[in-house]
Design an enzyme around this catalytic site. Structure first.
Site, PDB file in Angstrom:
ATOM      1  N   HIS A  40       0.863  -1.188   0.000  1.00  0.00           N
ATOM      2  CA  HIS A  40       0.000   0.000   0.000  1.00  0.00           C
ATOM      3  C   HIS A  40       0.899   1.238   0.000  1.00  0.00           C
ATOM      4  O   HIS A  40       1.745   1.410   0.876  1.00  0.00           O
ATOM      5  CB  HIS A  40      -0.895  -0.044   1.241  1.00  0.00           C
ATOM      6  CG  HIS A  40      -1.899   1.047   1.309  1.00  0.00           C
ATOM      7  ND1 HIS A  40      -3.107   0.998   0.636  1.00  0.00           N
ATOM      8  CD2 HIS A  40      -1.908   2.218   1.995  1.00  0.00           C
ATOM      9  CE1 HIS A  40      -3.804   2.094   0.910  1.00  0.00           C
ATOM     10  NE2 HIS A  40      -3.093   2.860   1.727  1.00  0.00           N
ATOM     11  N   ASP A  42       1.005   5.232   0.040  1.00  0.00           N
ATOM     12  CA  ASP A  42       0.228   6.427   0.383  1.00  0.00           C
ATOM     13  C   ASP A  42       0.869   7.685  -0.186  1.00  0.00           C
ATOM     14  O   ASP A  42       1.936   8.096   0.267  1.00  0.00           O
ATOM     15  CB  ASP A  42       0.168   6.576   1.907  1.00  0.00           C
ATOM     16  CG  ASP A  42      -0.738   5.553   2.546  1.00  0.00           C
ATOM     17  OD1 ASP A  42      -1.921   5.491   2.160  1.00  0.00           O
ATOM     18  OD2 ASP A  42      -0.265   4.817   3.437  1.00  0.00           O
ATOM     19  N   HIS A  74      -2.665   4.624  -3.024  1.00  0.00           N
ATOM     20  CA  HIS A  74      -3.729   5.411  -2.390  1.00  0.00           C
ATOM     21  C   HIS A  74      -3.370   6.890  -2.534  1.00  0.00           C
ATOM     22  O   HIS A  74      -2.473   7.392  -1.856  1.00  0.00           O
ATOM     23  CB  HIS A  74      -3.807   4.981  -0.908  1.00  0.00           C
ATOM     24  CG  HIS A  74      -4.806   5.747  -0.096  1.00  0.00           C
ATOM     25  ND1 HIS A  74      -4.815   5.711   1.290  1.00  0.00           N
ATOM     26  CD2 HIS A  74      -5.839   6.562  -0.449  1.00  0.00           C
ATOM     27  CE1 HIS A  74      -5.802   6.463   1.741  1.00  0.00           C
ATOM     28  NE2 HIS A  74      -6.433   6.995   0.713  1.00  0.00           N
ATOM     29  N   MET A  76      -3.849  10.554  -1.891  1.00  0.00           N
ATOM     30  CA  MET A  76      -4.477  11.574  -1.036  1.00  0.00           C
ATOM     31  C   MET A  76      -3.985  12.916  -1.555  1.00  0.00           C
ATOM     32  O   MET A  76      -3.184  13.607  -0.914  1.00  0.00           O
ATOM     33  CB  MET A  76      -4.081  11.342   0.426  1.00  0.00           C
ATOM     34  CG  MET A  76      -4.829  10.160   1.032  1.00  0.00           C
ATOM     35  SD  MET A  76      -4.032   9.530   2.511  1.00  0.00           S
ATOM     36  CE  MET A  76      -2.820   8.460   1.773  1.00  0.00           C
ATOM     37  N   MET A 145     -12.111   4.618   4.768  1.00  0.00           N
ATOM     38  CA  MET A 145     -11.073   5.042   5.722  1.00  0.00           C
ATOM     39  C   MET A 145     -11.560   4.837   7.155  1.00  0.00           C
ATOM     40  O   MET A 145     -12.672   5.226   7.501  1.00  0.00           O
ATOM     41  CB  MET A 145     -10.721   6.518   5.518  1.00  0.00           C
ATOM     42  CG  MET A 145     -10.006   6.866   4.221  1.00  0.00           C
ATOM     43  SD  MET A 145      -8.430   6.033   3.980  1.00  0.00           S
ATOM     44  CE  MET A 145      -7.466   6.632   5.371  1.00  0.00           C
ATOM     45  N   GLY A 152       0.030   7.703   9.676  1.00  0.00           N
ATOM     46  CA  GLY A 152      -0.038   6.349  10.200  1.00  0.00           C
ATOM     47  C   GLY A 152      -0.138   6.396  11.718  1.00  0.00           C
ATOM     48  O   GLY A 152       0.028   7.449  12.332  1.00  0.00           O
ATOM     49  N   ASP A 185      -8.581   1.098   5.888  1.00  0.00           N
ATOM     50  CA  ASP A 185      -7.241   1.680   6.029  1.00  0.00           C
ATOM     51  C   ASP A 185      -7.222   2.596   7.246  1.00  0.00           C
ATOM     52  O   ASP A 185      -7.949   3.585   7.297  1.00  0.00           O
ATOM     53  CB  ASP A 185      -6.944   2.466   4.739  1.00  0.00           C
ATOM     54  CG  ASP A 185      -5.555   3.061   4.709  1.00  0.00           C
ATOM     55  OD1 ASP A 185      -4.751   2.775   5.616  1.00  0.00           O
ATOM     56  OD2 ASP A 185      -5.285   3.837   3.761  1.00  0.00           O
TER      57      ASP A 185
HETATM   58  C1  DX5 Z   1      -3.309   7.157   6.481  1.00  0.00           C
HETATM   59  C2  DX5 Z   1      -2.836   6.184   5.435  1.00  0.00           C
HETATM   60  C3  DX5 Z   1      -2.694   4.788   5.913  1.00  0.00           C
HETATM   61  C4  DX5 Z   1      -1.673   4.586   7.021  1.00  0.00           C
HETATM   62  C5  DX5 Z   1      -2.172   3.438   7.856  1.00  0.00           C
HETATM   63  O1  DX5 Z   1      -3.731   8.315   5.861  1.00  0.00           O
HETATM   64  O2  DX5 Z   1      -3.741   6.160   4.354  1.00  0.00           O
HETATM   65  O3  DX5 Z   1      -2.440   3.887   4.850  1.00  0.00           O
HETATM   66  O4  DX5 Z   1      -0.385   4.309   6.569  1.00  0.00           O
HETATM   67  O5  DX5 Z   1      -1.321   3.296   8.946  1.00  0.00           O
HETATM   68  P1  DX5 Z   1      -1.732   2.519  10.253  1.00  0.00           P
HETATM   69  O6  DX5 Z   1      -1.991   1.086   9.871  1.00  0.00           O
HETATM   70  O7  DX5 Z   1      -0.527   2.697  11.128  1.00  0.00           O
HETATM   71  O8  DX5 Z   1      -2.963   3.189  10.794  1.00  0.00           O
HETATM   72 ZN    ZN Z   2      -3.595   4.581   2.843  1.00  0.00          ZN
END
Ligand code: DX5
Ligand code: ZN
Length: 225
Positions: A40, A42, A74, A76, A145, A152, A185
């Site tokens: 994944h 980001d 992903h 953003m 989400m 994270g 996620d």
């Molecule tokens: C947050 C990201 C996630 C993040 C998830 O905006 O989209 O993919 O890396 O991290 P964890 O699993 O630590 O919540």
């Molecule tokens: Zn993500």
């Protein structure tokens, strides 16, 4: 697909946002041995979310290093439409963008399909399930989400009702014969995985839980079954 089959076959997508960037090569190799299905990736532009992560050259390098794992991108970012082809050329297998972004949703889905990548549509915690219903036939994956996008390691938000509503709507109204994946996620770990799987999610993104685990392979197994 029956609920039980879905639980047995759920996929794990490891978020490299939690990887040690000084040792990215070793981290990706470790993922390859851990049994995850997807990486994944980001992408954050500092405008759509309050954080800036990494982009196209890093994805290209990961793709060269790890040709076997699916790359689950992903986005953003404020204007995903502008960058779809670039991420596809860099190796993206799945390209997921946000419904709340400024790009036209239907046009962006069309552009992803044109490249040949799988299409994902993401929604933030405050966006209701109904917002994705008009696109239910046009996408391969809906990303629900379970934290506010941007970082994270945040606390899990329970989106079970939203996941259930999307699953039920898709079962009743989707004429596209391909399986619809529902990805989650944010805050996914051994405690929260059963909650989202029970609601009908079948692609679990996990960052800090996997990268902080002493035994990543065991942590992946815990999320998968
Ligand atoms: C947050 C990201 C996630 C993040 C998830 O905006 O989209 O993919 O890396 O991290 P964890 O699993 O630590 O919540
Ligand atoms: Zn993500």
């Amino acid at each position: 697909m029956k609920r039980n089959d879905r639980i047995l076959s759920n996929l794990v997508s490891a978020s490299v946002l939690s990887a040690d960037m000084l040792h990215l090569e070793e981290e990706i190799k470790k993922l390859g041995k851990s049994g995850v299905d997807m990486i994944h990736f980001d992408v954050m532009d500092g405008v759509f979310v309050n954080n800036i992560s990494f982009g196209i050259p890093v994805l290209e390098s990961i793709n060269k290093l790890s040709p076997d794992l699916l790359l689950d991108v992903h986005l953003m970012i404020t204007d995903p439409l502008k960058y779809i082809n670039k991420f596809f050329l860099a190796g993206a297998d799945y390209i997921t963008f946000h419904l709340e972004s400024e790009s036209d949703t239907a046009e962006t889905i069309e552009e992803i399909r044109r490249t040949g990548a799988r299409t994902g549509l993401a929604i933030k915690p405050d966006t209701p399930a109904e917002a994705v219903y008009p696109y239910i036939n046009d996408v391969d994956m809906i990303l629900v989400m379970t934290v506010e996008p941007g970082f994270g390691g945040q606390e899990f938000m329970d989106m079970s009702d939203k996941i259930r509503n999307i699953r039920e709507y898709a079962e009743r109204n989707r004429s596209n014969p391909a399986h619809l994946f529902v990805e989650v996620d944010g805050g996914i770990n051994d405690r929260t995985a059963p909650i989202v799987k029970n609601a009908g999610a079948d692609v679990l993104v996990s960052g800090s839980y996997l990268f902080r685990a002493d035994d990543m392979e065991k942590a992946v197994r815990t999320l998968r079954t």
